[in-house]
Enzyme design. Structure first.
Site, PDB file in Angstrom:
ATOM      1  N   ARG A  10      -1.130 -14.414   4.129  1.00 46.10           N
ATOM      2  CA  ARG A  10      -1.877 -13.813   5.243  1.00 46.10           C
ATOM      3  C   ARG A  10      -1.132 -14.004   6.567  1.00 46.10           C
ATOM      4  NH1 ARG A  10      -6.575 -11.650   4.005  1.00 46.10           N
ATOM      5  NH2 ARG A  10      -7.476 -11.843   6.088  1.00 46.10           N
ATOM      6  N   ARG A  26       2.861  -6.365   9.001  1.00 43.10           N
ATOM      7  CA  ARG A  26       2.111  -5.231   9.569  1.00 43.10           C
ATOM      8  C   ARG A  26       2.676  -4.803  10.918  1.00 43.10           C
ATOM      9  NH1 ARG A  26      -3.553  -7.623   7.380  1.00 43.10           N
ATOM     10  NH2 ARG A  26      -3.845  -6.260   5.574  1.00 43.10           N
ATOM     11  N   GLU A  49      -9.127 -11.020  -7.805  1.00 40.32           N
ATOM     12  CA  GLU A  49      -8.235  -9.874  -7.586  1.00 40.32           C
ATOM     13  C   GLU A  49      -7.051  -9.892  -8.558  1.00 40.32           C
ATOM     14  OE1 GLU A  49      -7.255  -9.688  -3.410  1.00 40.32           O
ATOM     15  OE2 GLU A  49      -9.311  -9.126  -2.879  1.00 40.32           O
ATOM     16  N   PHE A  94     -15.809   2.703   6.872  1.00 43.00           N
ATOM     17  CA  PHE A  94     -14.437   3.137   6.562  1.00 43.00           C
ATOM     18  C   PHE A  94     -14.144   3.200   5.064  1.00 43.00           C
ATOM     19  CE2 PHE A  94     -14.403  -1.462   7.476  1.00 43.00           C
ATOM     20  CZ  PHE A  94     -13.861  -1.971   6.303  1.00 43.00           C
ATOM     21  N   HIS A 150      -2.132  -5.452   1.535  1.00 35.61           N
ATOM     22  CA  HIS A 150      -3.401  -6.159   1.379  1.00 35.61           C
ATOM     23  C   HIS A 150      -3.066  -7.553   0.844  1.00 35.61           C
ATOM     24  CE1 HIS A 150      -7.417  -7.283  -0.028  1.00 35.61           C
ATOM     25  NE2 HIS A 150      -6.808  -7.696  -1.125  1.00 35.61           N
ATOM     26  N   THR A 204      -5.105  -7.443  10.478  1.00 37.66           N
ATOM     27  CA  THR A 204      -5.451  -6.209   9.747  1.00 37.66           C
ATOM     28  C   THR A 204      -5.039  -4.970  10.531  1.00 37.66           C
ATOM     29  OG1 THR A 204      -7.351  -7.381   8.817  1.00 37.66           O
ATOM     30  CG2 THR A 204      -7.365  -4.980   8.638  1.00 37.66           C
ATOM     31  N   TYR A 219     -12.334  -2.485  -4.051  1.00 35.54           N
ATOM     32  CA  TYR A 219     -12.842  -2.673  -2.682  1.00 35.54           C
ATOM     33  C   TYR A 219     -14.376  -2.607  -2.629  1.00 35.54           C
ATOM     34  CZ  TYR A 219      -8.261  -2.544  -0.348  1.00 35.54           C
ATOM     35  OH  TYR A 219      -6.996  -2.843   0.113  1.00 35.54           O
ATOM     36  N   ASN A 234      -1.994   0.174   6.667  1.00 37.24           N
ATOM     37  CA  ASN A 234      -1.559  -1.114   7.218  1.00 37.24           C
ATOM     38  C   ASN A 234      -0.642  -1.894   6.279  1.00 37.24           C
ATOM     39  OD1 ASN A 234      -3.539  -1.938   5.462  1.00 37.24           O
ATOM     40  ND2 ASN A 234      -4.560  -3.325   6.881  1.00 37.24           N
ATOM     41  N   LYS A 291       0.821  -1.215   0.000  1.00 30.91           N
ATOM     42  CA  LYS A 291       0.000   0.000   0.000  1.00 30.91           C
ATOM     43  C   LYS A 291       0.860   1.272   0.000  1.00 30.91           C
ATOM     44  CE  LYS A 291      -3.973  -2.196   2.264  1.00 30.91           C
ATOM     45  NZ  LYS A 291      -5.061  -2.007   3.246  1.00 30.91           N
TER      46      LYS A 291
HETATM   47  P1  CMP Z   1      -7.329  -4.721   3.513  1.00 30.72           P
HETATM   48  O1  CMP Z   1      -6.819  -6.089   3.759  1.00 30.72           O
HETATM   49  O2  CMP Z   1      -6.731  -3.966   2.383  1.00 30.72           O
HETATM   50  O3  CMP Z   1      -8.931  -4.788   3.283  1.00 30.72           O
HETATM   51  C1  CMP Z   1      -9.768  -3.681   3.525  1.00 30.72           C
HETATM   52  C2  CMP Z   1      -9.069  -2.594   4.293  1.00 30.72           C
HETATM   53  O4  CMP Z   1      -9.916  -1.677   4.965  1.00 30.72           O
HETATM   54  C3  CMP Z   1      -8.217  -3.195   5.396  1.00 30.72           C
HETATM   55  O5  CMP Z   1      -7.116  -3.871   4.850  1.00 30.72           O
HETATM   56  C4  CMP Z   1      -7.895  -1.968   6.234  1.00 30.72           C
HETATM   57  O6  CMP Z   1      -6.766  -1.268   5.782  1.00 30.72           O
HETATM   58  C5  CMP Z   1      -9.125  -1.057   6.001  1.00 30.72           C
HETATM   59  N1  CMP Z   1      -9.933  -0.882   7.205  1.00 30.72           N
HETATM   60  C6  CMP Z   1     -10.143   0.282   7.858  1.00 30.72           C
HETATM   61  N2  CMP Z   1     -10.936   0.113   8.922  1.00 30.72           N
HETATM   62  C7  CMP Z   1     -11.238  -1.206   8.973  1.00 30.72           C
HETATM   63  C8  CMP Z   1     -12.010  -2.024   9.861  1.00 30.72           C
HETATM   64  N3  CMP Z   1     -12.652  -1.509  10.908  1.00 30.72           N
HETATM   65  N4  CMP Z   1     -12.097  -3.346   9.607  1.00 30.72           N
HETATM   66  C9  CMP Z   1     -11.459  -3.891   8.534  1.00 30.72           C
HETATM   67  N5  CMP Z   1     -10.708  -3.163   7.653  1.00 30.72           N
HETATM   68  C10 CMP Z   1     -10.598  -1.844   7.875  1.00 30.72           C
END
Ligand code: CMP
Length: 137
Positions: free
Chosen positions: A85, A102, A126, A57, A115, A91, A49, A112, A9
């Protein structure tokens, strides 16, 4: 051989830790089958997304993902989706296990660092979002 999609990211790209993150994948036995650095448009990020469109969010997520370039990568190997993962960690970096990407490189749940696809089925979707089959080897 299983394939999965990784996105490094904008926060991690800006910190110049792309090489370090790609090394973690390779050190764990995942092969880089395709990779490229790109700037997502707002439409790209919203489409990628779309599954989160109703989440509170979503707007911040899209703003963040277009705030700078990202590096998208197809990783290949045994159990590639789960392995990726595990390497990423939780996350929310505050909950991520020590030694995960992370925990080591991310600041917040928005910024973070990475992804990764959350299922083999989503990985195929994807990967096709970013790469033509001829670009994967
Ligand atoms: P990612 O794995 O890219 O998938 C969706 C993204 O939304 C996640 O990582 C986070 O960076 C972002 N995000 C922000 N707030 C939340 C939340 N409360 N729960 C999950 N993802 C979140």
């Amino acid at each position: 051989m299983e394939q999965t999609l990784s996105i490094i990211k904008p926060d991690a790209v800006a910190k110049s830790v792309v090489g370090k993150i790609l090394s973690r994948f390779e050190d764990a036995g995942l092969r880089i089958a395709a990779t490229k650095k790109i700037q997502l448009s707002r439409a790209d990020a919203e489409a990628f997304y779309a599954v989160h469109a109703e989440r509170p969010f979503f707007g911040e997520l899209v703003d963040f993902m277009i705030s700078g370039p990202v590096v998208v990568t197809v990783l290949e190997g045994e159990d590639a989706m789960t392995k990726n993962r595990d390497l990423m960690g939780a996350t929310n970096p505050k909950e991520a296990q020590a030694g995960t990407i992370r925990a080591d490189f991310a600041e917040s749940i928005d910024a973070n660092a990475v992804h990764g696809s959350d299922s083999v089925e989503n990985a195929a979707i994807e990967i096709a979002f970013f790469f033509a089959q001829k670009d994967i080897s």
